[in-house]
Design a protein around this motif. Structure first.
Motif, PDB file in Angstrom:
ATOM      1  N   LEU A  49       0.815  -1.213   0.000  1.00  0.00           N
ATOM      2  CA  LEU A  49       0.000   0.000   0.000  1.00  0.00           C
ATOM      3  C   LEU A  49       0.852   1.268   0.000  1.00  0.00           C
ATOM      4  N   ASP A  50       2.081   1.160   0.516  1.00  0.00           N
ATOM      5  CA  ASP A  50       2.969   2.325   0.576  1.00  0.00           C
ATOM      6  C   ASP A  50       3.917   2.434  -0.609  1.00  0.00           C
ATOM      7  N   TYR A  51       3.840   1.506  -1.542  1.00  0.00           N
ATOM      8  CA  TYR A  51       4.814   1.454  -2.636  1.00  0.00           C
ATOM      9  C   TYR A  51       4.853   2.755  -3.440  1.00  0.00           C
ATOM     10  N   TYR A  52       3.706   3.363  -3.669  1.00  0.00           N
ATOM     11  CA  TYR A  52       3.661   4.584  -4.469  1.00  0.00           C
ATOM     12  C   TYR A  52       3.726   5.850  -3.619  1.00  0.00           C
TER      13      TYR A  52
ATOM     14  N   GLY B 214       8.106   7.263  -3.782  1.00  0.00           N
ATOM     15  CA  GLY B 214       7.532   6.598  -4.942  1.00  0.00           C
ATOM     16  C   GLY B 214       8.206   5.266  -5.221  1.00  0.00           C
ATOM     17  N   PRO B 215       7.890   4.644  -6.339  1.00  0.00           N
ATOM     18  CA  PRO B 215       8.435   3.326  -6.666  1.00  0.00           C
ATOM     19  C   PRO B 215       9.952   3.352  -6.826  1.00  0.00           C
TER      20      PRO B 215
ATOM     21  N   ALA C 290       7.117  -2.466 -15.051  1.00  0.00           N
ATOM     22  CA  ALA C 290       5.657  -2.405 -15.198  1.00  0.00           C
ATOM     23  C   ALA C 290       5.059  -1.437 -14.174  1.00  0.00           C
ATOM     24  N   SER C 291       5.664  -1.391 -12.975  1.00  0.00           N
ATOM     25  CA  SER C 291       5.106  -0.554 -11.912  1.00  0.00           C
ATOM     26  C   SER C 291       5.340   0.937 -12.140  1.00  0.00           C
TER      27      SER C 291
ATOM     28  N   PRO D  93       3.793   5.084 -16.950  1.00  0.00           N
ATOM     29  CA  PRO D  93       3.135   6.369 -16.642  1.00  0.00           C
ATOM     30  C   PRO D  93       1.643   6.245 -16.329  1.00  0.00           C
ATOM     31  N   GLN D  94       0.945   5.344 -17.011  1.00  0.00           N
ATOM     32  CA  GLN D  94      -0.482   5.184 -16.731  1.00  0.00           C
ATOM     33  C   GLN D  94      -0.718   4.565 -15.360  1.00  0.00           C
ATOM     34  N   VAL D  95       0.171   3.675 -14.931  1.00  0.00           N
ATOM     35  CA  VAL D  95       0.061   3.085 -13.599  1.00  0.00           C
ATOM     36  C   VAL D  95       0.395   4.125 -12.536  1.00  0.00           C
TER      37      VAL D  95
END
Length: 200
Positions: free
Chosen positions: A62-65, A69-70, A101-102, A105-107
């Protein structure tokens, strides 16, 4: 997802989902049981058996972003220490692929999972409180790793005891990624289940 079935003119389908995808699949079966002919759930989200805070693995997810940030370090730690039972089995290449993948830009613009701002209301996502479970006749197979550090394995028995046509298969020495960690067994069990439901 139900809208996708409509767009593809599919009246009903077998649905397979892991984690957040499992929560989505289960919600589909509860909202439109006539559209789902069989359900396979691997460590699905939204099955809270303790009324406690999220697991350490789910907190990391839940905290990844959030924050910086990633990062490759964050996703490496999550996958190797929390996602699977034996992190040494996950290659650097696979982690790099997941990382890339993470950061699409859309993610980044709309992350699929993120810690809510303010006081989280996890009860909104708790299927064990949904009275429709006991009436859901969709044939269901629940697969869960006994060492899952993201979603608590006790969720498997919670679903089995509440749903009328639910089978539970636990994988020892396995984490959250049953379909990858135990691929041959997963494929065999899932295929046998879906074939038996298709023959009815």
């Amino acid at each position: 997802m139900l809208g996708l079935l409509d767009a593809l003119d599919i009246s009903n389908a077998h649905v397979v989902g892991n984690s957040l995808g499992g929560a989505c699949a289960l919600r589909m079966a509860l909202d439109a049981p006539g559209r789902i002919s069989a359900l396979v759930l691997m460590g699905p989200g939204g099955v809270n058996t303790t009324r406690s805070l999220p697991t350490p693995g789910l907190k990391l997810l839940l905290d990844y972003y959030n924050g910086e940030g990633p990062t490759l370090a964050k996703i490496t730690r999550f996958i190797r220490e929390y996602l699977v039972y034996d992190g040494s089995q996950v290659s650097d290449e696979m982690i790099q692929e997941r990382y890339e993948a993470s950061i699409d830009p859309q993610v980044i613009a709309a992350p699929p999972l993120r810690r809510p701002i303010g006081i989280p209301r996890f009860s909104r996502w708790d299927f064990t409180r949904d009275s429709r479970l006991k009436h859901c006749q969709v044939p269901t197979l629940v697969l869960w790793g006994t060492e899952d550090k993201v979603n608590r394995p006790s969720g498997g028995e919670a679903l089995r005891s509440r749903m009328p046509d639910c089978n539970l298969y636990l994988f020892g020495r396995t984490g959250h990624w049953v379909q990858w960690e135990r691929a041959d067994e997963f494929n065999a069990v899932t295929l046998a289940f879906l074939i038996s439901r298709s023959a009815r």
